[in-house]
Structures are given as structure tokens and as C-alpha cells.
Design an enzyme around this catalytic site. Structure first.
Site, PDB file in Angstrom:
ATOM      1  N   ARG A 143       0.701  -1.395  -0.411  1.00  0.00           N
ATOM      2  CA  ARG A 143      -0.368  -0.140  -0.100  1.00  0.00           C
ATOM      3  C   ARG A 143       1.123   1.081   0.121  1.00  0.00           C
ATOM      4  O   ARG A 143       1.941   0.908   0.900  1.00  0.00           O
ATOM      5  CB  ARG A 143      -1.086  -0.021   1.154  1.00  0.00           C
ATOM      6  CG  ARG A 143      -1.917  -1.351   1.947  1.00  0.00           C
ATOM      7  CD  ARG A 143      -2.830  -1.466   1.844  1.00  0.00           C
ATOM      8  NE  ARG A 143      -4.189  -2.239   2.790  1.00  0.00           N
ATOM      9  CZ  ARG A 143      -3.356  -3.447   3.433  1.00  0.00           C
ATOM     10  NH1 ARG A 143      -1.586  -3.234   3.900  1.00  0.00           N
ATOM     11  NH2 ARG A 143      -4.140  -4.635   3.234  1.00  0.00           N
ATOM     12  N   LYS A 168      -1.964  -2.337   7.388  1.00  0.00           N
ATOM     13  CA  LYS A 168      -3.087  -2.703   8.103  1.00  0.00           C
ATOM     14  C   LYS A 168      -3.169  -3.943   9.330  1.00  0.00           C
ATOM     15  O   LYS A 168      -3.108  -4.654   8.232  1.00  0.00           O
ATOM     16  CB  LYS A 168      -3.983  -3.159   6.740  1.00  0.00           C
ATOM     17  CG  LYS A 168      -5.690  -2.333   7.058  1.00  0.00           C
ATOM     18  CD  LYS A 168      -6.351  -2.721   5.735  1.00  0.00           C
ATOM     19  CE  LYS A 168      -7.866  -2.066   5.858  1.00  0.00           C
ATOM     20  NZ  LYS A 168      -8.108  -2.765   4.668  1.00  0.00           N
ATOM     21  N   HIS A 280      -2.975   2.751  -5.395  1.00  0.00           N
ATOM     22  CA  HIS A 280      -3.773   1.575  -4.553  1.00  0.00           C
ATOM     23  C   HIS A 280      -4.038   0.461  -5.903  1.00  0.00           C
ATOM     24  O   HIS A 280      -3.895  -0.889  -5.969  1.00  0.00           O
ATOM     25  CB  HIS A 280      -4.771   1.684  -4.091  1.00  0.00           C
ATOM     26  CG  HIS A 280      -5.402   0.728  -3.415  1.00  0.00           C
ATOM     27  ND1 HIS A 280      -4.174   0.775  -2.192  1.00  0.00           N
ATOM     28  CD2 HIS A 280      -5.733  -0.205  -3.106  1.00  0.00           C
ATOM     29  CE1 HIS A 280      -4.690  -0.642  -1.149  1.00  0.00           C
ATOM     30  NE2 HIS A 280      -5.784  -1.250  -1.939  1.00  0.00           N
ATOM     31  N   ARG A 283      -1.103  -1.958  -6.823  1.00  0.00           N
ATOM     32  CA  ARG A 283      -1.368  -3.169  -5.634  1.00  0.00           C
ATOM     33  C   ARG A 283      -2.206  -4.510  -6.389  1.00  0.00           C
ATOM     34  O   ARG A 283      -1.926  -5.583  -6.262  1.00  0.00           O
ATOM     35  CB  ARG A 283      -1.712  -2.681  -4.316  1.00  0.00           C
ATOM     36  CG  ARG A 283      -1.612  -3.796  -2.817  1.00  0.00           C
ATOM     37  CD  ARG A 283      -2.271  -3.059  -2.008  1.00  0.00           C
ATOM     38  NE  ARG A 283      -3.256  -4.077  -0.872  1.00  0.00           N
ATOM     39  CZ  ARG A 283      -2.663  -5.166  -0.548  1.00  0.00           C
ATOM     40  NH1 ARG A 283      -1.447  -4.788  -0.489  1.00  0.00           N
ATOM     41  NH2 ARG A 283      -2.681  -5.742   0.872  1.00  0.00           N
ATOM     42  N   HIS A 306      -3.854  -9.967   3.306  1.00  0.00           N
ATOM     43  CA  HIS A 306      -4.956 -10.182   3.788  1.00  0.00           C
ATOM     44  C   HIS A 306      -5.021 -11.818   4.457  1.00  0.00           C
ATOM     45  O   HIS A 306      -4.603 -12.873   4.768  1.00  0.00           O
ATOM     46  CB  HIS A 306      -5.485 -11.016   2.278  1.00  0.00           C
ATOM     47  CG  HIS A 306      -6.150  -9.750   1.186  1.00  0.00           C
ATOM     48  ND1 HIS A 306      -6.071 -10.090   0.165  1.00  0.00           N
ATOM     49  CD2 HIS A 306      -5.536  -8.558   1.415  1.00  0.00           C
ATOM     50  CE1 HIS A 306      -5.505  -8.797  -0.979  1.00  0.00           C
ATOM     51  NE2 HIS A 306      -5.567  -7.697   0.351  1.00  0.00           N
ATOM     52  N   TYR A 315      -9.735 -11.101  -6.611  1.00  0.00           N
ATOM     53  CA  TYR A 315      -8.889 -10.867  -8.259  1.00  0.00           C
ATOM     54  C   TYR A 315      -8.732 -11.905  -9.215  1.00  0.00           C
ATOM     55  O   TYR A 315      -8.135 -11.674 -10.463  1.00  0.00           O
ATOM     56  CB  TYR A 315      -7.312 -10.665  -7.408  1.00  0.00           C
ATOM     57  CG  TYR A 315      -7.214  -9.780  -7.062  1.00  0.00           C
ATOM     58  CD1 TYR A 315      -7.649  -8.270  -7.074  1.00  0.00           C
ATOM     59  CD2 TYR A 315      -6.412  -9.710  -4.959  1.00  0.00           C
ATOM     60  CE1 TYR A 315      -6.288  -7.294  -6.446  1.00  0.00           C
ATOM     61  CE2 TYR A 315      -6.424  -8.918  -5.068  1.00  0.00           C
ATOM     62  CZ  TYR A 315      -6.443  -7.498  -4.853  1.00  0.00           C
ATOM     63  OH  TYR A 315      -6.213  -5.957  -4.170  1.00  0.00           O
TER      64      TYR A 315
END
Length: 333
Positions: A143, A168, A280, A283, A306, A315
Site C-alpha cells: 500500500r 493494515k 492503489h 497493488r 490479507h 482478483y
């Protein structure tokens, strides 16, 4: 628990909010956003103290944001999170109604993804540090703030790895260092080190350190290994260090993400790309291109950081193979 309820206590309350946020190691962006929402909440109800307000007022405020302010669902949810933080963490009111307030439904949209040719075109429109940062975003899947907050010690050139700290969800993870970026990064860091030495000679050179680390390692702030990989071109006053008299510590912060946002936006336009691409987007492109290359989805999940593989699964729906990899019957005629 805070028991005062006069409007004059608002600044004192906001200071309590800031102190609690810093104690929990939230980012400066989160601090600014939460303080702003709490201030707007107090002003919306005529400067009444939040301890005098409750579920009805919180719902009214959130409804006002959606109906009158026409804010996005994500913005409304951020305001809700700020108010929950205020009541639970600052005022110490563990009230059941806080959990009953419903989150606004955020629309589920597929991410924008650039082709490899489009990524190359965007990079071709960038130069110097902007080119290096954006290349790193695409080459590692970081990110934007994860890249800008990198410290020198987080890059392992021997192992070709980058350690991403406090991503995150306050999680650490490891991603690859692209071979093609090893030499440009080393040359960049040589220039950054010279700048750091100049700052030290002028009496500056102390970088921002999280509160606990600043106490544990009092001299780490001036150590080369703790410096930002992408420092700002200018010195500025650290807002977290400003005291009641308005004085603060002058530091060299990292490059602002808004500058990278603008650079990428202009590069997309110059490249003639019509997709609404942002930093972003790189990414998203990183993840999609890895899956196109045959890499396991669990590997991609780990590189992206994640928690749930379902997040990474999105994706698989944007792979460059038509609708979910299904061939149209028209092509079979």
C-alpha cells in the site's frame, strides 16, 4: 470517566482523544480523522458534551451525514468508528447500543487493474523518486503508506526482502524486493544518507519514533537505520510533538502520499489511459498479474497481507480472461 459537561471542556476532551489514540499507536491520519469527526459531532448538537448524548443523537448525526451531507458509505462508517472510539475508549461508556448501530452498506466493486503494458506506460511518465516509489508499489504489492513509511533497516538487500511493519490491522509481513530495484534503491539510499548527515550537522536528523520505542531506544531517532527510505524534501514541525504553547519538534518526515497520488494521476493522463487508476491500482495489478503468472492464491494472500483468502479471491474475477475465465460461445462459431 469524564463527568464534566460544559462546552469549554471540548478542547480538553479532544486532547484526551488524541492521547488515547497515541497510546494505542494509531496513525496520525486516524488521529486527525477521529478528532475532526468528534469535533463535528459536538458542534452539530450545539457544543453539548458527548456524555449528555446517546444512541439517538449518534443515529441522528450519521443519518444527517448520509441524507444532508450525501457522504459515501465508507465516510459514514469512519464517522461511526470515531464516535464508537470516543464513547468506549475515552468516555468509558460500554453501552450496548454502540454495537447495535448498523454500518452503512459499502458497495462491492471490482478493483481497477492495469495491464502490464499500461503499467509500463505509467512508469514511463514518471522519473526520479516518484518512479522509484511507484515501481516499488507495483513490484511488491505494498500500500502507498506502507512504502512511504519504510525505514532503512526494513530493506534486506542480501535476502532481497522487505519487511513491512504495522501494516493494515497492525500486522507485519514480508514481501520480495524486485531484483531490478536493488541498484536504484541503493543509489537512492546513498543520497538519503548524505541528506541525513547534513541534517545531523545542522542539529536536526531525529526521525519520528513510536512512543514506546522512543523510550526504549532514546538514541534510535538519529540512527541511520531508523531513517525513512523516502524522506521529505523539507523539514517540518511534527504535529504529534506540538505542546500547549504551540511549539513542536522539527523533523524530516516521509514523502506525502498526496504528492504520489498527484504524480500517478498525471502519469495516467499523459499515458493516454482512460481507467481511473491510482497508486492503489498498482497493488491490484500486482496481485492480478501474479495470479495470471500461475502463482498460488495463498502465496498472493500472504504477500498482500490479507487475513482471509476470500479478500484475495476478488482478483480471480478480474483476470484478463473474460468473464471469470469463461469463453464466449460466440467465439466458438
Amino acid at each position: 470517566m469524564v463527568t464534566t459537561s460544559t462546552s469549554e471542556d471540548a478542547p480538553k476532551l479532544l486532547n484526551l482523544v488524541r492521547n488515547k489514540i497515541r497510546l494505542k499507536h494509531y496513525s496520525i491520519r486516524t488521529e486527525q480523522a477521529y478528532v475532526d469527526w468528534i469535533k463535528r459531532y459536538i458542534l452539530h448538537f450545539g457544543k453539548r458534551h458527548p456524555s449528555e448524548l446517546g444512541a439517538e443523537q449518534v443515529e441522528q448525526f450519521l443519518t444527517y451525514l448520509a441524507v444532508e451531507g450525501k457522504v459515501a458509505a465508507s465516510t459514514q462508517n469512519q464517522a461511526k468508528s470515531a464516535l464508537i472510539f470516543l464513547y468506549k475508549e475515552v468516555l468509558g461508556q460500554l453501552l450496548p447500543w454502540l454495537d447495535d448501530i448498523e454500518h452503512a452498506k459499502t458497495p462491492k466493486r471490482l478493483p481497477v487493474v492495469l495491464t502490464k503494458q499500461e503499467v509500463q506506460a505509467v512508469l514511463g511518465e514518471l522519473n526520479n523518486t516518484n518512479h522509484l516509489i511507484v515501481s516499488l508499489l507495483y513490484g511488491t504489492g505494498m500500500r502507498i503508506l506502507e512504502a512511504l513509511r519504510l525505514r532503512v533497516k526494513d530493506i534486506d538487500f542480501a535476502r532481497k526482502e522487505i519487511l513491512i511493519r504495522d501494516g493494515k490491522g497492525f500486522k507485519d509481513r514480508v514481501t520480495m524486493l524486485p531484483t531490478s530495484l536493488v541498484q536504484p534503491l541503493q543509489a537512492h539510499l546513498a543520497r538519503v544518507k548524505a541528506l541525513h548527515e547534513q541534517d545531523l550537522a545542522k542539529g536536526y536528523g531525529a526521525v519520528y519514533m513510536p512512543q514506546a520505542l522512543a523510550k526504549k531506544y532514546p538514541y534510535a531517532a538519529i540512527d541511520w537505520s531508523w531513517q525513512y527510505v523516502f524522506p521529505s524534501a523539507k523539514l517540518s514541525i511534527d504535529p504529534r510533538s506540538v505542546n500547549e504553547s504551540g511549539q513542536g519538534v522539527t523533523r524530516r518526515h516521509h514523502v506525502q502520499d498526496q504528492a504520489i497520488q498527484r504524480a500517478v494521476r498525471q502519469a495516467v493522463v499523459n499515458a493516454g489511459i482512460t481507467k481511473p487508476a491510482t497508486p492503489h491500482t498498482l497493488r491490484h495489478s500486482f496481485a492480478t498479474h501474479l495470479l495470471e503468472g500461475g502463482y498460488d492464491i495463498r502465496t498472493v494472500q500472504e504477500l498482500l497481507g490479507h487475513s482471509d483468502v476470500k479478500t484475495t479471491m476478488i482478483y480471480t474475477h478480474v483476470l484478463n480472461r473474460g468473464g471469470r475465465g469463461v469463453s464466449s460461445p460466440l467465439d466458438g462459431l
